[in-house]
Scaffold this active site. Structure first.
Site, PDB file in Angstrom:
ATOM      1  N   ASP A   8       0.873  -1.155   0.000  1.00 37.20           N
ATOM      2  CA  ASP A   8       0.000   0.000   0.000  1.00 37.20           C
ATOM      3  C   ASP A   8       0.928   1.229   0.000  1.00 37.20           C
ATOM      4  O   ASP A   8       2.132   1.091   0.271  1.00 37.20           O
ATOM      5  CB  ASP A   8      -0.847  -0.066   1.282  1.00 37.20           C
ATOM      6  CG  ASP A   8      -1.717   1.138   1.455  1.00 37.20           C
ATOM      7  OD1 ASP A   8      -2.419   1.508   0.513  1.00 37.20           O
ATOM      8  OD2 ASP A   8      -1.694   1.725   2.562  1.00 37.20           O
ATOM      9  N   ASP A  10      -0.136   5.148   0.940  1.00 42.29           N
ATOM     10  CA  ASP A  10      -0.391   6.093   2.028  1.00 42.29           C
ATOM     11  C   ASP A  10      -0.447   5.351   3.366  1.00 42.29           C
ATOM     12  O   ASP A  10      -1.217   4.406   3.523  1.00 42.29           O
ATOM     13  CB  ASP A  10      -1.742   6.797   1.817  1.00 42.29           C
ATOM     14  CG  ASP A  10      -1.761   7.607   0.528  1.00 42.29           C
ATOM     15  OD1 ASP A  10      -0.677   7.968   0.048  1.00 42.29           O
ATOM     16  OD2 ASP A  10      -2.866   7.882   0.037  1.00 42.29           O
TER      17      ASP A  10
END
Ligand code: B16
Ligand code: MG
Length: 223
Positions: A8, A10
């Site tokens: 991922d 953020d």
């Protein structure tokens, strides 16, 4: 045997949670309301339109806007968010991010990015890490966002790997669920949001230390 790591963005490789929250808070203010801090966790990892629904529900305006008005609201938020991340550089990377990507690459591990953010490819360019990724998900082409496993399944398949050959790294409850629904094990970073992860770490440096040892042991036949 683990051959791929799907990250991922953020909350894992960089932190944009404050900027997302600030942009949503300013939108809420324009609508005459203020946002509780809890919104930071509640919008973590979910798409812009899903986040808007969470924000509008939190300020009691869930049914007030037409679909077209909703797109305009989301666009207003996004323009503000883009302004807030305009000056991002490699200095905004999480400590240990480049070292981890370098080490994985040197070990022959495939690397993918599975971010829900339509700003992700611009962001990784600014962070100067695009070149480390073998595959970057385009969230515009994904039909079902996290917690649906589509993003992680697509990333694994584009890397030429089975889900069982991949690990996912996430900071959001929705992301951990997406990874596990895809049939992968999940490494969770940070908050209580990742309690369901298979392994949990305070930050990326701790996760990286563990992950490199895990992969070396696997390569030496100890796992
Ligand atoms: P955008 P991730 C997610 O990124 C963020 O955590 C979430 O807060 C945001 O709503 C979502 O991206 C969509 O972002 O508005 O830029 O398309 O954690 O999946 O990397
Ligand atoms: Mg995230």
């Amino acid at each position: 045997m683990i051959r791929g790591i799907i990250f991922d963005l953020d909350g894992v490789l960089t932190h944009t949670n404050e900027q997302h929250f600030q942009a949503w808070s300013e939108l809420a203010q324009q609508l005459g309301a203020s946002l509780p801090d809890q919104i930071k966790d509640d919008t973590r990892g979910i798409s812009r339109m899903d986040s808007l629904a969470v924000v509008l529900a939190a300020i009691g305006q869930a049914d007030r806007y037409s679909p077209q008005e909703r797109f305009q609201l989301a666009d207003t938020k996004n323009k503000r968010y883009q302004k807030l991340i305009e000056q991002f550089t490699s200095a905004n990377l999480e400590p240990g991010a480049v070292e981890l990507l370098q080490q994985l690459h040197a070990m022959g591990i495939k690397i993918a990015l599975a971010s829900a953010s339509k700003n992700a490819s611009t962001l990784i360019d600014r962070l100067d890490i695009s070149h480390w990724f073998d595959y970057v998900i385009d969230p515009a082409k994904i039909k079902q966002g996290k917690p649906h496993p589509e993003m992680f399944l697509t990333a694994a398949s584009e890397l030429g790997l089975t889900p069982q050959e991949c690990l996912g790294v996430e900071d959001a409850a929705s992301g951990v669920e997406a990874i596990q629904q895809a049939g992968m094990k999940a490494i969770g970073i940070g908050t209580d949001a990742v309690v369901q992860a298979d392994w949990r770490f305070k930050n990326l440096v701790e996760a990286a230390d563990w992950l490199i040892v895990f992969l070396k042991e696997q390569n030496n036949g100890k796992r």
